[in-house]
Design an enzyme around this catalytic site. Structure first.
Site, mmCIF file in Angstrom:
data_model
loop_
_atom_site.group_PDB
_atom_site.id
_atom_site.type_symbol
_atom_site.label_atom_id
_atom_site.label_comp_id
_atom_site.label_asym_id
_atom_site.label_seq_id
_atom_site.Cartn_x
_atom_site.Cartn_y
_atom_site.Cartn_z
ATOM 1 N N LYS A 163 53.437 -14.070 36.272
ATOM 2 C CA LYS A 163 53.899 -15.438 36.087
ATOM 3 C C LYS A 163 55.420 -15.343 35.382
ATOM 4 C CE LYS A 163 49.928 -18.209 35.353
ATOM 5 N NZ LYS A 163 49.222 -19.331 34.439
ATOM 6 N N ASP A 189 51.332 -26.461 35.037
ATOM 7 C CA ASP A 189 50.209 -26.611 33.998
ATOM 8 C C ASP A 189 50.366 -27.793 32.948
ATOM 9 O OD1 ASP A 189 48.639 -24.629 34.824
ATOM 10 O OD2 ASP A 189 49.417 -22.908 33.581
ATOM 11 N N ALA A 229 49.306 -19.197 21.264
ATOM 12 C CA ALA A 229 50.751 -19.187 21.476
ATOM 13 C C ALA A 229 51.188 -18.433 22.770
ATOM 14 C CB ALA A 229 51.317 -18.489 20.330
HETATM 15 P P1 NAP Z 1 48.173 -15.583 27.228
HETATM 16 O O1 NAP Z 1 49.529 -15.891 27.768
HETATM 17 O O2 NAP Z 1 47.417 -14.153 27.441
HETATM 18 O O3 NAP Z 1 47.825 -16.104 25.800
HETATM 19 C C1 NAP Z 1 46.464 -16.158 25.071
HETATM 20 C C2 NAP Z 1 46.593 -16.610 23.652
HETATM 21 O O4 NAP Z 1 45.467 -16.624 23.197
HETATM 22 C C3 NAP Z 1 47.884 -15.743 22.877
HETATM 23 O O5 NAP Z 1 48.113 -16.521 21.748
HETATM 24 C C4 NAP Z 1 46.542 -14.686 22.291
HETATM 25 O O6 NAP Z 1 47.316 -14.204 20.988
HETATM 26 C C5 NAP Z 1 45.487 -15.563 22.218
HETATM 27 N N1 NAP Z 1 44.324 -14.996 22.219
HETATM 28 C C6 NAP Z 1 43.897 -13.906 23.192
HETATM 29 N N2 NAP Z 1 42.710 -13.301 22.631
HETATM 30 C C7 NAP Z 1 42.439 -13.926 21.504
HETATM 31 C C8 NAP Z 1 41.299 -13.633 20.444
HETATM 32 N N3 NAP Z 1 40.406 -12.666 20.620
HETATM 33 N N4 NAP Z 1 41.431 -14.323 19.406
HETATM 34 C C9 NAP Z 1 42.565 -15.110 19.057
HETATM 35 N N5 NAP Z 1 43.524 -15.331 19.883
HETATM 36 C C10 NAP Z 1 43.338 -14.807 21.148
HETATM 37 O O7 NAP Z 1 47.102 -16.278 28.171
HETATM 38 P P2 NAP Z 1 47.321 -18.038 28.789
HETATM 39 O O8 NAP Z 1 47.945 -17.614 30.075
HETATM 40 O O9 NAP Z 1 47.958 -18.642 27.739
HETATM 41 O O10 NAP Z 1 45.836 -18.298 29.085
HETATM 42 C C11 NAP Z 1 44.919 -18.567 28.109
HETATM 43 C C12 NAP Z 1 43.533 -19.414 28.509
HETATM 44 O O11 NAP Z 1 44.011 -20.641 29.284
HETATM 45 C C13 NAP Z 1 43.027 -18.389 29.639
HETATM 46 O O12 NAP Z 1 41.573 -18.517 29.396
HETATM 47 C C14 NAP Z 1 43.358 -19.068 31.032
HETATM 48 O O13 NAP Z 1 42.260 -19.020 31.848
HETATM 49 C C15 NAP Z 1 43.325 -20.738 30.538
HETATM 50 N N6 NAP Z 1 44.065 -21.580 31.466
HETATM 51 C C16 NAP Z 1 43.443 -22.433 32.094
HETATM 52 C C17 NAP Z 1 44.219 -23.304 32.771
HETATM 53 C C18 NAP Z 1 43.530 -24.454 33.616
HETATM 54 O O14 NAP Z 1 44.172 -25.076 34.437
HETATM 55 N N7 NAP Z 1 42.452 -24.853 33.246
HETATM 56 C C19 NAP Z 1 45.676 -23.115 32.975
HETATM 57 C C20 NAP Z 1 46.169 -22.212 32.500
HETATM 58 C C21 NAP Z 1 45.470 -21.154 31.605
HETATM 59 P P3 NAP Z 1 48.221 -12.907 20.999
HETATM 60 O O15 NAP Z 1 49.495 -13.419 21.508
HETATM 61 O O16 NAP Z 1 48.238 -12.554 19.673
HETATM 62 O O17 NAP Z 1 47.503 -11.700 21.983
#
Ligand code: NAP
Length: 269
Positions: free
Chosen positions: A69, A105, A125
């Site tokens: 992305k 999104d 974040a």
């Molecule tokens: P990302 O960029 O990897 O960010 C994940 C965030 O969650 C970061 O802030 C990370 O912290 C935190 N995190 C990860 N593991 C954690 C844990 N064990 N405890 C506490 N915080 C944790 O991922 P993303 O793209 O934002 O996606 C996040 C979620 O949203 C995923 O499940 C994805 O499938 C979902 N999503 C859904 C849609 C939808 O249309 N429904 C769209 C987009 C995303 P750090 O930065 O400290 O690692």
């Protein structure tokens, strides 16, 4: 609806892994509902092959998912304001101006949010949290609190979006009472810890989880407290419809009907 004999709308998903993605099903069903032939291929793309795949793709456009992305951004000719501010591209369109990168999104989140949020708490974040924060700023929320395990990331997100949306008070820190709490971390998702990023006792009127595919601990806590909630499936459908509009033009009043039909289909899977 009968499917037209015209040439198919060629779309794709670029990422790794892609085998679990619901997008091919969503776009196949969308094509059926619109009476259009749609070819939507999920392509597993290694980092080293990204540039060649992007430059070689011929069609209306494609979706981009993890881990490309951000990496796809320098390969594009222009970015929409959403993609630039969020810092991630999940949809690319071919146009006379070249390859345009967008992020659907934020709009997908707002479409799926059942009520306007005045005050919100966002857990996470990362990329999804940035899209949600953008959507909340864009929709004129009064305050947005970012809660993340990496406080530095939460603070810089709050600072950056506070400048972008001066009418919204962005802050970082502990959870606070709000209209909506949003889980924008992968916690509760298959392959991640089965726990909630939030305190067990939710202090909100509505709980929105971006994770889909089962009831997460965050949503279970909301149910136990009698708090209304939504999982991420509706947002997934809404962002896909926004993607279609980015590639093919506005759906207008049809969008709401298509959203309901797609959701019904996906909930039966
Ligand atoms: P990302 O960029 O990897 O960010 C994940 C965030 O969650 C970061 O802030 C990370 O912290 C935190 N995190 C990860 N593991 C954690 C844990 N064990 N405890 C506490 N915080 C944790 O991922 P993303 O793209 O934002 O996606 C996040 C979620 O949203 C995923 O499940 C994805 O499938 C979902 N999503 C859904 C849609 C939808 O249309 N429904 C769209 C987009 C995303 P750090 O930065 O400290 O690692």
């Amino acid at each position: 609806m009968t499917t037209s004999r015209t040439s198919p709308v060629r779309l794709a998903l670029i990422g790794r892994p892609v085998s679990h993605s619901l997008s091919p099903r969503i776009f196949a069903e969308l094509g059926r509902l619109l009476g259009r032939r749609v070819s939507y291929k999920a392509l597993r793309v290694e980092d080293a092959a990204l540039e060649a795949v992007v430059r070689g793709f011929r069609g209306a456009g494609f979706n981009v998912t993890i881990p490309h992305k951000r990496a796809v951004m320098p390969l594009l000719d222009a970015l929409t304001p959403e993609a630039r501010a969020i810092g991630a591209v999940n949809a690319v369109r071919f146009s006379e101006r070249g390859l345009i990168g967008h992020n659907t999104d934020a709009a997908g989140f707002l479409d799926a949010l059942p009520r306007k949020a005045k005050d919100a708490v966002v857990f996470g974040a990362g990329g999804a949290a940035r899209a949600v924060a953008y959507a909340l700023g864009e929709s004129g929320a009064r305050s947005v609190r970012i809660v993340a395990r990496s406080p530095g990331k939460a603070r810089s997100l709050a600072l950056e979006f506070g400048k972008l949306f001066p009418r919204t008070r962005f802050s970082a820190g502990a959870p606070m009472r709000a209209d909506v709490w949003v889980n924008a971390t992968p916690l509760g998702m298959k392959g991640f810890p089965r726990k909630s990023p939030a305190p067990r006792k939710l202090a909100c009127g509505f709980a929105f989880d971006l994770v889909y595919g089962g009831k997460t601990p965050f949503l279970k806590d909301a149910s136990a407290a009698g708090i209304g909630s939504a999982d991420g499936l509706d947002m997934l459908v809404c962002q896909a419809l926004r993607g279609w509009e980015f590639w093919r033009g506005a759906l207008g009043a049809r969008r709401a009907r298509l959203r309901d039909a797609l959701l019904e289909k996906l909930r039966c899977l």
